[in-house]
Design an enzyme around this catalytic site. Structure first.
Site, PDB file in Angstrom:
ATOM      1  N   GLU A 220       0.820  -1.219   0.000  1.00 41.17           N
ATOM      2  CA  GLU A 220       0.000   0.000   0.000  1.00 41.17           C
ATOM      3  C   GLU A 220       0.843   1.255   0.000  1.00 41.17           C
ATOM      4  O   GLU A 220       0.545   2.216  -0.711  1.00 41.17           O
ATOM      5  CB  GLU A 220      -0.929  -0.006   1.220  1.00 41.17           C
ATOM      6  CG  GLU A 220      -2.047   1.051   1.140  1.00 41.17           C
ATOM      7  CD  GLU A 220      -1.636   2.441   1.607  1.00 41.17           C
ATOM      8  OE1 GLU A 220      -2.382   3.397   1.320  1.00 41.17           O
ATOM      9  OE2 GLU A 220      -0.582   2.607   2.252  1.00 41.17           O
ATOM     10  N   GLU A 221       1.907   1.257   0.775  1.00 41.36           N
ATOM     11  CA  GLU A 221       2.693   2.491   0.925  1.00 41.36           C
ATOM     12  C   GLU A 221       3.362   2.941  -0.372  1.00 41.36           C
ATOM     13  O   GLU A 221       3.821   4.066  -0.468  1.00 41.36           O
ATOM     14  CB  GLU A 221       3.747   2.332   2.041  1.00 41.36           C
ATOM     15  CG  GLU A 221       3.178   2.231   3.455  1.00 41.36           C
ATOM     16  CD  GLU A 221       2.469   3.495   3.958  1.00 41.36           C
ATOM     17  OE1 GLU A 221       2.472   4.509   3.230  1.00 41.36           O
ATOM     18  OE2 GLU A 221       1.913   3.455   5.060  1.00 41.36           O
TER      19      GLU A 221
HETATM   20 ZN    ZN Z   1      -1.950   3.548   5.492  1.00 41.57          ZN
END
Ligand code: ZN
Length: 344
Positions: A220-221
């Site tokens: 996600e990052e």
């Molecule tokens: Zn997050």
């Protein structure tokens, strides 16, 4: 009914497992163990994400909740002639927020070494104003390894090399007043919340109206977390990730935050209405807000072609991507919203 929404044990345990993006295997193992203990079916993607499913009355459609197990971190970019290490950032954060922090360098042969991230002018007695005025740019930082190394070969002999993962000390503290201070509450507070939710559903033998999936994404990052492995029958996708309380924001550290718009545009209007109604009907404290510099796993899913209504909810995390803080009540309200929504 099981009423204990929060026990800090799970959160403390997962905050203790280093998992910068690209190095999430240990977090994945932890999840597998937890889900095995709870006797819940799951599968793992080639990319290393985990999808757990609770069967509902109708398996033709499903609601998918996501939380990400990856965090910010760094990677060794150079073994310098002074036997220190240059780094490259994993994820977006301000360098001053990790200045002077203890780190672990994870070598490819499974060894761990301690060190400290310092600027290249770390002593005021040596560099005076030059140390103060130094631009807080990644290239002006280096890791001082806590080993007796005096030349690059000494470093290589330890097994440290370019491409090694670097994790930062989370400095996790839980105060008597109920605040949790730590790096990486984004998104481990939500991961802990979802594990509590699963336990709650299991203990109370709740049978949802449709299948409920929990996707634990691991990139996600860096933007492509939930871009795959979402079940085709997903009609609603709800990313469980942090809210952003702060100056001129409506979010708080005590409520579940519901994002109405982020840098990628508005979230689904009707789904937000349903979530707000669920909060109202169940006396759940919530805050609606807008995050102009935020992108979530919901966007990653949409950009990969998902056709579902989408939302973003989560605990309010102060000083996000820095030394973060939230209050236990924010995590509890998030859990209540997920549970109430599943039951509705
Ligand atoms: Zn997050």
């Amino acid at each position: 009914m099981e009423n204990n929404y929060f026990d800090s044990k799970i959160l403390e345990e997962i905050l203790n497992i280093p998992s910068p993006t690209g190095y999430t295997k240990n977090m994945l193992n932890y999840l597998q163990k937890e889900l095995d203990n709870m006797n819940l079916e799951y599968k793992i993607s080639n990319k290393g994400a985990l999808l757990a499913t609770i069967k509902g009355k109708d398996s033709n459609k499903s609601i998918t909740f996501s939380a990400h197990i990856d965090t910010l971190g760094a990677i060794v970019s150079q073994v310098k002639s002074n036997s220190r290490l240059s780094i490259n950032q994993i994820g977006g954060y301000m360098m001053n927020s990790v200045e002077g922090e203890n780190v672990i360098i994870h070598t490819r042969n499974g060894k761990k070494y301690e060190g400290t991230l310092q600027t290249i002018k770390p002593s005021i007695h040596i560099d005076g104003n030059d140390a103060k005025d130094l631009k807080r740019d990644c290239k002006n930082y280096e890791i001082v390894i806590d080993e007796q190394v005096s030349e690059p070969q000494d470093v290589y002999n330890l097994g440290i090399e370019v491409g090694n993962i670097v994790s930062f000390d989370t400095r996790t503290r839980i105060t008597k007043s109920g605040f949790i201070k730590s790096r990486y509450l984004d998104d481990k507070a939500s991961v802990a919340a979802i594990l509590h939710v699963i336990r709650y559903i299991k203990l109370n033998d709740i049978k949802p109206k449709c299948d409920i999936n929990f996707l634990f994404s691991n990139y996600e990052e860096v933007g492509h977390g939930a871009s795959s492995f979402i079940p085709d029958n997903t009609v609603e996708f709800i990313a469980v990730d942090m809210g952003c309380p702060g100056e001129n924001q409506n979010s708080s550290e005590y409520d579940v935050c519901i994002c109405t718009k982020d840098s990628n545009g508005p979230y689904d209007y009707e789904l937000i209405n349903k979530l707000v109604d669920t909060c109202k009907e169940n006396n759940i404290n919530y805050k609606l807000d807008i995050y102009p510099n935020y992108g979530s796993d919901a966007t990653a899913a949409l950009k990969a072609g998902m056709d579902a209504r989408f939302a973003l909810i989560g605990p309010g995390i102060f000083a996000s991507h820095g030394y973060e803080r939230t209050h236990i009540s924010s995590i509890i309200e998030t859990e209540k919203l997920i549970i109430s929504y599943i039951k509705s």
